[in-house]
Design a protein around this motif. Structure first.
Motif, PDB file in Angstrom:
ATOM      1  N   VAL A 180      69.626 -22.038 -88.814  1.00  0.00           N
ATOM      2  CA  VAL A 180      70.156 -23.565 -88.635  1.00  0.00           C
ATOM      3  C   VAL A 180      69.142 -23.842 -87.255  1.00  0.00           C
ATOM      4  O   VAL A 180      68.409 -25.538 -86.894  1.00  0.00           O
ATOM      5  CB  VAL A 180      72.223 -23.887 -87.905  1.00  0.00           C
ATOM      6  CG1 VAL A 180      71.844 -25.337 -87.404  1.00  0.00           C
ATOM      7  CG2 VAL A 180      72.078 -23.825 -89.164  1.00  0.00           C
ATOM      8  N   LEU A 181      69.869 -23.665 -85.949  1.00  0.00           N
ATOM      9  CA  LEU A 181      68.680 -23.715 -84.993  1.00  0.00           C
ATOM     10  C   LEU A 181      67.222 -23.497 -84.725  1.00  0.00           C
ATOM     11  O   LEU A 181      66.913 -24.239 -84.258  1.00  0.00           O
ATOM     12  CB  LEU A 181      68.851 -22.688 -84.093  1.00  0.00           C
ATOM     13  CG  LEU A 181      70.716 -22.083 -82.926  1.00  0.00           C
ATOM     14  CD1 LEU A 181      70.871 -20.827 -82.373  1.00  0.00           C
ATOM     15  CD2 LEU A 181      71.288 -23.294 -82.821  1.00  0.00           C
ATOM     16  N   LEU A 182      66.945 -22.801 -86.189  1.00  0.00           N
ATOM     17  CA  LEU A 182      65.715 -22.607 -86.009  1.00  0.00           C
ATOM     18  C   LEU A 182      64.385 -24.208 -86.229  1.00  0.00           C
ATOM     19  O   LEU A 182      63.389 -24.717 -86.588  1.00  0.00           O
ATOM     20  CB  LEU A 182      64.755 -21.494 -86.502  1.00  0.00           C
ATOM     21  CG  LEU A 182      64.912 -20.230 -85.953  1.00  0.00           C
ATOM     22  CD1 LEU A 182      64.307 -18.619 -86.887  1.00  0.00           C
ATOM     23  CD2 LEU A 182      64.490 -19.685 -85.494  1.00  0.00           C
ATOM     24  N   LEU A 183      65.447 -24.479 -87.974  1.00  0.00           N
ATOM     25  CA  LEU A 183      65.627 -25.890 -88.344  1.00  0.00           C
ATOM     26  C   LEU A 183      66.032 -27.069 -87.809  1.00  0.00           C
ATOM     27  O   LEU A 183      64.582 -28.094 -88.201  1.00  0.00           O
ATOM     28  CB  LEU A 183      66.056 -25.353 -89.778  1.00  0.00           C
ATOM     29  CG  LEU A 183      65.290 -24.306 -91.038  1.00  0.00           C
ATOM     30  CD1 LEU A 183      66.772 -24.586 -91.624  1.00  0.00           C
ATOM     31  CD2 LEU A 183      63.662 -24.920 -91.653  1.00  0.00           C
ATOM     32  N   VAL A 184      66.582 -26.778 -86.595  1.00  0.00           N
ATOM     33  CA  VAL A 184      67.000 -28.243 -85.976  1.00  0.00           C
ATOM     34  C   VAL A 184      65.732 -28.518 -85.326  1.00  0.00           C
ATOM     35  O   VAL A 184      65.470 -30.230 -85.452  1.00  0.00           O
ATOM     36  CB  VAL A 184      68.116 -27.827 -85.621  1.00  0.00           C
ATOM     37  CG1 VAL A 184      68.429 -29.464 -84.325  1.00  0.00           C
ATOM     38  CG2 VAL A 184      69.554 -27.634 -86.616  1.00  0.00           C
ATOM     39  N   PRO A 185      65.066 -27.928 -84.533  1.00  0.00           N
ATOM     40  CA  PRO A 185      64.302 -28.889 -83.535  1.00  0.00           C
ATOM     41  C   PRO A 185      63.031 -29.590 -84.268  1.00  0.00           C
ATOM     42  O   PRO A 185      63.192 -30.885 -84.186  1.00  0.00           O
ATOM     43  CB  PRO A 185      63.334 -27.877 -82.431  1.00  0.00           C
ATOM     44  CG  PRO A 185      63.905 -26.612 -83.165  1.00  0.00           C
ATOM     45  CD  PRO A 185      65.646 -26.898 -84.119  1.00  0.00           C
ATOM     46  N   GLY A 186      62.284 -29.231 -85.791  1.00  0.00           N
ATOM     47  CA  GLY A 186      61.922 -29.946 -86.758  1.00  0.00           C
ATOM     48  C   GLY A 186      62.025 -30.999 -87.384  1.00  0.00           C
ATOM     49  O   GLY A 186      62.053 -32.478 -87.333  1.00  0.00           O
ATOM     50  N   ALA A 187      63.684 -30.826 -87.732  1.00  0.00           N
ATOM     51  CA  ALA A 187      64.791 -31.532 -88.721  1.00  0.00           C
ATOM     52  C   ALA A 187      64.685 -32.917 -87.556  1.00  0.00           C
ATOM     53  O   ALA A 187      64.580 -33.870 -88.159  1.00  0.00           O
ATOM     54  CB  ALA A 187      65.556 -31.318 -88.859  1.00  0.00           C
ATOM     55  N   TRP A 188      64.827 -32.883 -86.281  1.00  0.00           N
ATOM     56  CA  TRP A 188      65.593 -33.949 -85.554  1.00  0.00           C
ATOM     57  C   TRP A 188      63.841 -34.639 -84.855  1.00  0.00           C
ATOM     58  O   TRP A 188      64.131 -35.585 -84.976  1.00  0.00           O
ATOM     59  CB  TRP A 188      65.781 -32.823 -83.425  1.00  0.00           C
ATOM     60  CG  TRP A 188      66.479 -34.789 -82.805  1.00  0.00           C
ATOM     61  CD1 TRP A 188      65.254 -34.988 -82.327  1.00  0.00           C
ATOM     62  CD2 TRP A 188      67.402 -35.261 -82.959  1.00  0.00           C
ATOM     63  NE1 TRP A 188      65.431 -35.876 -80.841  1.00  0.00           N
ATOM     64  CE2 TRP A 188      66.898 -36.142 -82.026  1.00  0.00           C
ATOM     65  CE3 TRP A 188      68.368 -35.381 -83.824  1.00  0.00           C
ATOM     66  CZ2 TRP A 188      67.944 -36.854 -81.497  1.00  0.00           C
ATOM     67  CZ3 TRP A 188      69.187 -36.399 -82.821  1.00  0.00           C
ATOM     68  CH2 TRP A 188      69.216 -37.511 -82.345  1.00  0.00           C
ATOM     69  N   ILE A 189      63.286 -34.001 -84.700  1.00  0.00           N
ATOM     70  CA  ILE A 189      62.032 -34.901 -84.445  1.00  0.00           C
ATOM     71  C   ILE A 189      61.000 -35.587 -85.788  1.00  0.00           C
ATOM     72  O   ILE A 189      60.660 -36.285 -85.862  1.00  0.00           O
ATOM     73  CB  ILE A 189      60.815 -33.643 -84.384  1.00  0.00           C
ATOM     74  CG1 ILE A 189      60.950 -33.539 -82.592  1.00  0.00           C
ATOM     75  CG2 ILE A 189      59.187 -34.471 -84.165  1.00  0.00           C
ATOM     76  CD1 ILE A 189      59.717 -32.203 -82.342  1.00  0.00           C
TER      77      ILE A 189
END
Length: 273
Positions: free
Chosen positions: A224-233
């Motif tokens: 989740v922590l790895l996917l979240v930055p890209g998901a937010w942008i």
């Protein structure tokens, strides 16, 4: 380091597609985690964890998109809250059911579902909204000053919310793949309003669904922590793109991607039965 970059890109790409057409991105994240888990993490990712992780990431994607759409006044919050009345609890029920599909059954059912969603996305281009007069009406004025009238009845809207929520929790896809076509074709929502409102409902429902998956221990929080930055942008970028183009070329790319992923999942699912 390469794996981290790939996960960020996965979150980014899934969120961009999801925000543009109201899918939520899970329909890309779940099969990607299941099919590429061994290569990306060194160990297979089971379907329940893929679904729980995806639904948790969808909270971020949908929030980012909803905030962007809200600034442009495209979210019908009243309709969204009403759809959530049944969509939220149904998402929790679907989340409880995910683990019941064991072995290749989940991959087979999910693959068939993705194939049907690709077909629905194609058919949507050729179908016209019904002209039925609904008891509850809404109006929306777009940027060009055009007035759009749409509406619904409470009972069918709640039924749609329940069905979409159930699928959302079961597969971790957010439900927009069903919400948007139904809102456009059945209730005559303008496409941009349907997409924006769908993301708002996905945001609310994903919170409840991911809570159930978390309680069952079906979330990989490191992923989740790895996917979240890209998901937010990606959620914000997708909303920006959606407001400035029809997205037809991206839609065709998404359809083709869904078909290829669906075929792969069906083949693997049949092999495991």
């Amino acid at each position: 380091m390469l794996e981290i970059v790939l996960f960020v890109l996965l979150g980014l790409i899934a969120a961009i597609f999801g925000s543009i057409v109201g899918l939520g991105g899970g329909i890309i994240i779940v099969p990607a985690l299941m099919l590429l888990g061994s290569q990306l993490t060194g160990a297979p990712i089971d379907h329940a964890t893929a679904v729980g992780t995806s639904l948790t990431v969808l909270i971020v994607t949908a929030l980012a998109s909803t905030m962007s759409y809200a600034k442009e006044k495209r979210v019908d919050f009243r309709s969204g809250w009403m759809l959530f009345i049944t969509s939220g609890p149904a998402t929790m029920i679907g989340s409880l059911m995910t683990g019941l599909l064991q072995g290749g059954a989940f991959q087979l059912v999910f693959g068939l579902f993705m194939l049907s969603m690709a077909g629905l996305l194609i058919a949507r281009e050729y179908l016209k909204p019904i002209t039925k007069a609904w008891p509850i009406e809404r109006t929306y004025v777009d940027a060009a000053g055009n007035v759009h009238t749409y509406g619904f009845a409470i009972a069918p809207a709640l039924a749609v919310g329940f069905g979409v929520g159930l699928v959302s929790g079961l597969f971790g896809i957010g439900g927009g793949s069903l919400f948007v076509p139904v809102m456009v074709l059945l209730f005559r929502f303008p496409a941009h309003v349907a997409t924006a409102t769908s993301m708002f409902v996905i945001f609310l429902s994903s919170i409840l669904g991911s809570g159930v998956h978390g309680w069952l221990g079906e979330i990989d929080y490191w992923l989740v922590l790895l996917l979240v930055p890209g998901a937010w942008i990606g959620g914000k970028l997708g909303a920006y793109i959606a407001g400035r183009m029809t997205g037809k070329k991206l839609l065709w790319l998404l359809r083709i991607t869904l078909i290829l992923l669906a075929i792969q999942l069906i083949v693997e699912g049949l092999a495991k039965l």
